[in-house]
Design a protein around this motif. Structure first.
Motif, PDB file in Angstrom:
ATOM      1  N   ASP A   2      42.729  68.944 -41.707  1.00  0.00           N
ATOM      2  CA  ASP A   2      42.014  69.550 -40.465  1.00  0.00           C
ATOM      3  C   ASP A   2      40.647  68.886 -40.447  1.00  0.00           C
ATOM      4  O   ASP A   2      40.039  68.304 -41.302  1.00  0.00           O
ATOM      5  CB  ASP A   2      41.795  70.923 -40.451  1.00  0.00           C
ATOM      6  CG  ASP A   2      40.907  71.438 -41.707  1.00  0.00           C
ATOM      7  OD1 ASP A   2      39.722  71.283 -41.394  1.00  0.00           O
ATOM      8  OD2 ASP A   2      41.463  71.871 -42.580  1.00  0.00           O
ATOM      9  N   ALA A   3      40.106  68.872 -39.446  1.00  0.00           N
ATOM     10  CA  ALA A   3      38.932  67.874 -39.064  1.00  0.00           C
ATOM     11  C   ALA A   3      37.586  68.457 -39.664  1.00  0.00           C
ATOM     12  O   ALA A   3      36.947  67.722 -40.202  1.00  0.00           O
ATOM     13  CB  ALA A   3      38.635  68.147 -37.287  1.00  0.00           C
ATOM     14  N   THR A 102      32.627  61.925 -32.950  1.00  0.00           N
ATOM     15  CA  THR A 102      33.897  62.115 -32.387  1.00  0.00           C
ATOM     16  C   THR A 102      33.609  62.583 -30.959  1.00  0.00           C
ATOM     17  O   THR A 102      34.554  62.592 -30.153  1.00  0.00           O
ATOM     18  CB  THR A 102      34.995  63.292 -32.759  1.00  0.00           C
ATOM     19  OG1 THR A 102      34.088  64.373 -33.121  1.00  0.00           O
ATOM     20  CG2 THR A 102      35.304  62.780 -34.335  1.00  0.00           C
ATOM     21  N   LEU A 124      40.165  60.905 -38.599  1.00  0.00           N
ATOM     22  CA  LEU A 124      41.537  61.445 -38.221  1.00  0.00           C
ATOM     23  C   LEU A 124      41.944  61.015 -37.010  1.00  0.00           C
ATOM     24  O   LEU A 124      43.302  60.828 -36.849  1.00  0.00           O
ATOM     25  CB  LEU A 124      41.291  62.825 -38.147  1.00  0.00           C
ATOM     26  CG  LEU A 124      41.152  63.406 -39.630  1.00  0.00           C
ATOM     27  CD1 LEU A 124      40.868  65.030 -39.481  1.00  0.00           C
ATOM     28  CD2 LEU A 124      42.214  63.226 -40.598  1.00  0.00           C
ATOM     29  N   ASP A 125      41.160  60.736 -36.128  1.00  0.00           N
ATOM     30  CA  ASP A 125      41.535  60.031 -34.443  1.00  0.00           C
ATOM     31  C   ASP A 125      40.883  59.261 -33.928  1.00  0.00           C
ATOM     32  O   ASP A 125      40.086  59.304 -33.115  1.00  0.00           O
ATOM     33  CB  ASP A 125      41.580  61.395 -33.676  1.00  0.00           C
ATOM     34  CG  ASP A 125      42.259  61.311 -32.382  1.00  0.00           C
ATOM     35  OD1 ASP A 125      42.804  60.197 -32.036  1.00  0.00           O
ATOM     36  OD2 ASP A 125      42.276  62.082 -31.667  1.00  0.00           O
ATOM     37  N   LYS A 127      41.739  56.996 -32.128  1.00  0.00           N
ATOM     38  CA  LYS A 127      41.843  56.598 -30.529  1.00  0.00           C
ATOM     39  C   LYS A 127      40.872  57.401 -29.842  1.00  0.00           C
ATOM     40  O   LYS A 127      40.236  56.997 -28.841  1.00  0.00           O
ATOM     41  CB  LYS A 127      43.370  57.055 -30.259  1.00  0.00           C
ATOM     42  CG  LYS A 127      43.741  56.961 -28.785  1.00  0.00           C
ATOM     43  CD  LYS A 127      45.119  57.233 -28.616  1.00  0.00           C
ATOM     44  CE  LYS A 127      45.280  57.040 -26.923  1.00  0.00           C
ATOM     45  NZ  LYS A 127      46.749  57.563 -26.572  1.00  0.00           N
ATOM     46  N   ALA A 128      40.485  58.711 -29.986  1.00  0.00           N
ATOM     47  CA  ALA A 128      39.610  59.588 -29.446  1.00  0.00           C
ATOM     48  C   ALA A 128      38.248  59.139 -29.663  1.00  0.00           C
ATOM     49  O   ALA A 128      37.441  58.873 -28.799  1.00  0.00           O
ATOM     50  CB  ALA A 128      39.857  60.877 -30.157  1.00  0.00           C
TER      51      ALA A 128
END
Length: 256
Positions: A2-3, A102, A124-125, A127-128
């Motif tokens: 999780d973030a 983020t 974790l992301d 792309k974001a």
């Protein structure tokens, strides 16, 4: 993962790494800094944002050229080192922010150039985060990502295994083709790449890393077993009894 857990892991690792990371010569290698700045097309007219700037190593090099540079990083200890570096170089055209990359705390189209170096493998992301970088970039501006990359699924598995053991905040190194695809999916144009390598000695990188108990020995063994094999994809070799390897680095640049 999780973030929030990943956020805490990054804070833990890079609070402890802040000073040794800053002092590691490979992170300030002049030729690679110059290649990044040239490939990113940074000019004296640019206002630049360095995302996940760490201790400001390349941020300060950019500030020697650009009109104005802002660095943002999650870890206060890294920003403290960045401010010290700025002061030591007498650079007045810089400011720093502590924050989560983020969701960048800047208005749309705030910068003519947005860069990040050695951060995407912690995300974790990715792309974001790239979408945020594009958002704060002006139309006609440039977005640049510099990071380690993998060449095949087999090497990706091996590289990610050894990096997670060395640095528990590592998530995943992307393939160079994956990074290019992310840029194209984000609507960036004229996407181009350059490459370089960052050589490390296993013992020296472990001395500035904070693996979990016992994992440093696993890293040593994995690299020693990979000499002449290159399953990890970092060209492990023996020199004067010490094991060396090199991170393969890609620079990806796109126009907004």
């Amino acid at each position: 993962m999780d973030a929030e857990r990943q956020r805490q892991m990054i804070l833990d690792q890079f609070t402890r790494q802040a000073i040794p990371f800053t002092e590691l010569p490979a992170h300030s290698e002049e030729a690679s800094n110059r290649l990044v700045i040239e490939t990113a097309g940074i000019t004296p007219n640019d206002t630049v944002l360095d995302v996940a700037c760490g201790p400001g190593l390349i941020t300060c090099e950019i500030a020697a050229i650009a009109r104005r540079v802002t660095g943002i990083d999650l870890t206060p200890a890294m920003i403290e080192q960045a401010e010290k570096r700025q002061s030591s170089k007498g650079l007045a055209n810089m400011d720093w922010r502590i924050g989560d990359v983020t969701v960048l705390p800047f208005d749309d189209a705030s910068f003519s150039s947005v860069v990040t170096r050695y951060s995407f493998h912690h995300l974790l992301d990715p792309k974001a985060v790239l979408a945020e970088m594009v958002r704060v970039c002006q139309p006609g501006g440039k977005v640049t990502v510099v990071d380690m990359f993998t060449s095949s699924p087999e090497q990706a598995d091996a590289l990610n295994q050894v990096e997670r053991l060395r640095d528990p905040s590592h998530v995943r190194a992307l393939g160079a083709d994956e990074l290019v695809q992310l840029f194209e999916d984000a609507g960036l144009k004229n996407v181009r790449t350059e490459y370089y390598k960052v050589e490390m000695q296993v013992e020296k990188i472990l001395a500035v890393s904070f693996p979990n108990p016992g994992d440093g020995d696993k890293v040593r063994q994995l690299f020693r077993d990979d000499v002449g094999v290159n399953r990890i994809g970092m060209g492990a070799m023996l020199k004067d009894g010490a094991v060396y390897y090199a991170y393969p680095i890609v620079i990806v640049v796109g126009d907004k």
